[in-house]
Design an enzyme around this catalytic site. Sequence first.
Site, PDB file in Angstrom:
ATOM      1  N   GLU A 119       0.879  -1.184   0.000  1.00  0.00           N
ATOM      2  CA  GLU A 119       0.000   0.000   0.000  1.00  0.00           C
ATOM      3  C   GLU A 119       0.909   1.224   0.000  1.00  0.00           C
ATOM      4  O   GLU A 119       1.999   1.198   0.580  1.00  0.00           O
ATOM      5  CB  GLU A 119      -0.908  -0.010   1.251  1.00  0.00           C
ATOM      6  CG  GLU A 119      -1.843   1.171   1.435  1.00  0.00           C
ATOM      7  CD  GLU A 119      -2.722   1.471   0.236  1.00  0.00           C
ATOM      8  OE1 GLU A 119      -2.485   2.513  -0.400  1.00  0.00           O
ATOM      9  OE2 GLU A 119      -3.628   0.682  -0.074  1.00  0.00           O
ATOM     10  N   ASP A 176      -8.875   0.913  -7.290  1.00  0.00           N
ATOM     11  CA  ASP A 176      -9.469   2.173  -7.746  1.00  0.00           C
ATOM     12  C   ASP A 176     -10.059   1.961  -9.141  1.00  0.00           C
ATOM     13  O   ASP A 176      -9.361   1.523 -10.053  1.00  0.00           O
ATOM     14  CB  ASP A 176      -8.387   3.264  -7.802  1.00  0.00           C
ATOM     15  CG  ASP A 176      -7.820   3.532  -6.411  1.00  0.00           C
ATOM     16  OD1 ASP A 176      -8.546   4.049  -5.558  1.00  0.00           O
ATOM     17  OD2 ASP A 176      -6.642   3.175  -6.188  1.00  0.00           O
ATOM     18  N   LYS A 180     -13.367   7.672 -15.179  1.00  0.00           N
ATOM     19  CA  LYS A 180     -13.337   8.413 -16.448  1.00  0.00           C
ATOM     20  C   LYS A 180     -12.515   7.663 -17.496  1.00  0.00           C
ATOM     21  O   LYS A 180     -11.436   7.143 -17.176  1.00  0.00           O
ATOM     22  CB  LYS A 180     -12.705   9.795 -16.230  1.00  0.00           C
ATOM     23  CG  LYS A 180     -13.561  10.714 -15.392  1.00  0.00           C
ATOM     24  CD  LYS A 180     -12.905  12.077 -15.292  1.00  0.00           C
ATOM     25  CE  LYS A 180     -13.715  12.971 -14.382  1.00  0.00           C
ATOM     26  NZ  LYS A 180     -12.972  14.164 -13.967  1.00  0.00           N
ATOM     27  N   THR A 250     -16.738  -5.823   4.159  1.00  0.00           N
ATOM     28  CA  THR A 250     -16.211  -4.672   4.898  1.00  0.00           C
ATOM     29  C   THR A 250     -17.316  -3.618   5.053  1.00  0.00           C
ATOM     30  O   THR A 250     -18.343  -3.682   4.391  1.00  0.00           O
ATOM     31  CB  THR A 250     -15.026  -4.033   4.148  1.00  0.00           C
ATOM     32  OG1 THR A 250     -15.489  -3.629   2.857  1.00  0.00           O
ATOM     33  CG2 THR A 250     -13.872  -4.992   4.019  1.00  0.00           C
ATOM     34  N   LYS A 251     -17.021  -2.626   5.907  1.00  0.00           N
ATOM     35  CA  LYS A 251     -18.002  -1.545   6.129  1.00  0.00           C
ATOM     36  C   LYS A 251     -18.344  -0.867   4.808  1.00  0.00           C
ATOM     37  O   LYS A 251     -19.491  -0.614   4.494  1.00  0.00           O
ATOM     38  CB  LYS A 251     -17.397  -0.496   7.087  1.00  0.00           C
ATOM     39  CG  LYS A 251     -17.620  -0.808   8.549  1.00  0.00           C
ATOM     40  CD  LYS A 251     -17.127   0.352   9.404  1.00  0.00           C
ATOM     41  CE  LYS A 251     -16.001  -0.121  10.285  1.00  0.00           C
ATOM     42  NZ  LYS A 251     -15.152   0.893  10.834  1.00  0.00           N
ATOM     43  N   PHE A 252     -17.306  -0.623   4.023  1.00  0.00           N
ATOM     44  CA  PHE A 252     -17.477   0.045   2.731  1.00  0.00           C
ATOM     45  C   PHE A 252     -18.381  -0.777   1.810  1.00  0.00           C
ATOM     46  O   PHE A 252     -19.331  -0.270   1.207  1.00  0.00           O
ATOM     47  CB  PHE A 252     -16.079   0.228   2.121  1.00  0.00           C
ATOM     48  CG  PHE A 252     -16.055   0.386   0.638  1.00  0.00           C
ATOM     49  CD1 PHE A 252     -16.353   1.616   0.061  1.00  0.00           C
ATOM     50  CD2 PHE A 252     -15.729  -0.677  -0.188  1.00  0.00           C
ATOM     51  CE1 PHE A 252     -16.330   1.767  -1.308  1.00  0.00           C
ATOM     52  CE2 PHE A 252     -15.705  -0.534  -1.558  1.00  0.00           C
ATOM     53  CZ  PHE A 252     -16.011   0.697  -2.121  1.00  0.00           C
ATOM     54  N   GLU A 253     -18.130  -2.070   1.772  1.00  0.00           N
ATOM     55  CA  GLU A 253     -18.897  -2.939   0.879  1.00  0.00           C
ATOM     56  C   GLU A 253     -20.341  -3.079   1.367  1.00  0.00           C
ATOM     57  O   GLU A 253     -21.285  -3.080   0.575  1.00  0.00           O
ATOM     58  CB  GLU A 253     -18.212  -4.305   0.805  1.00  0.00           C
ATOM     59  CG  GLU A 253     -18.859  -5.232  -0.187  1.00  0.00           C
ATOM     60  CD  GLU A 253     -18.142  -6.571  -0.264  1.00  0.00           C
ATOM     61  OE1 GLU A 253     -17.008  -6.683   0.234  1.00  0.00           O
ATOM     62  OE2 GLU A 253     -18.730  -7.501  -0.832  1.00  0.00           O
TER      63      GLU A 253
END
Length: 274
Positions: A119, A176, A180, A250-253
């Site tokens: 990372e 990511d 665009k 995960t929280k995001f998912e």
Amino acid sequence: MLPSQEGPQSLPTPGASGPAAPSAHPVETEAPAPAVPFMRTIKSYVLRAGRTTTAQARAYTEHGPVHLVNFRPQPLQAEDVVQWFGRSAPLILEIGFGMGEATAHIARVRPHDNFLCCEVHEPGVGALLKRAGEQGLGNIRILRHDAVEVIDHMLPVADALGQGALLDGVHVFFPDPWHKTKHHKRRLIQPPLVAKLAQRLKPGGYIHCATDWAPYAEQMREVLGQEPLLVNTCDAPDGYAPQPDYRPLTKFENRGRKLGHGVWDLVFRRRAVA
Ligand SMILES: C[S@@+](CC[C@H](N)C(=O)[O-])C[C@H]1O[C@@H](n2cnc3c(N)ncnc32)[C@H](O)[C@@H]1O
């Protein structure tokens, strides 16, 4: 039991930068500079502005000596990896772990595997150091460096018989999406990188990608499907795999799923021989 967390934090790497400590005032400029200059390439990330918290900074000091390892521009040997982890075990590379929520979970539920986690985001590295230290995850080593350079310079390519590779698996979760069109060139999962990863996997080793961006899922399926060294583990008509049980929600998912967003997993294996 996980291996002892004592011992040297990393291999001696003449000329390489030491483990990256957080700056007093983190500014998002460049990732830690490699020891030798590489050609400027299109990066799959932009270093985001984001504050490293006091707890994350403390984690660098307290847990960095055990869990951080250095980038070095020479291929690793199997013995180097044993020295890092204090044991020999299947080696999984993770590219872009973010804040390390999934990484820590997976390391906990798969104690018999070693995880080499790349990372570039300073607070994210601090966050995973904190989790690894607090949870005693001796099977995590963190490289704060561009994973593409790690793949290019540190991970050996297998020979025609599949010998010499170090990787048993690769995880790329929610890379990511670069929405665009003009930024699509920054996406990680493209033919050249997938070919490099396949060449660095042991026969039978796997690549597991997940995304919540449908067009990127299609790109992943196409790119992985076209790599001659890889074969899809899933024979469902659409090619997508059920979410493997080790990958947590995960929280995001979870937030995305509640909003009705889809998530796609893809798991491909390296063929026995080329
Ligand atoms: C959208 S986030 C996803 C994080 C995490 N995998 C998750 O599921 O929450 C993508 C992460 O990949 C990292 N990243 C992108 N390209 C990278 C590279 N070449 N080397 C290391 N990290 C990278 C970014 O810094 C970012 O933290």
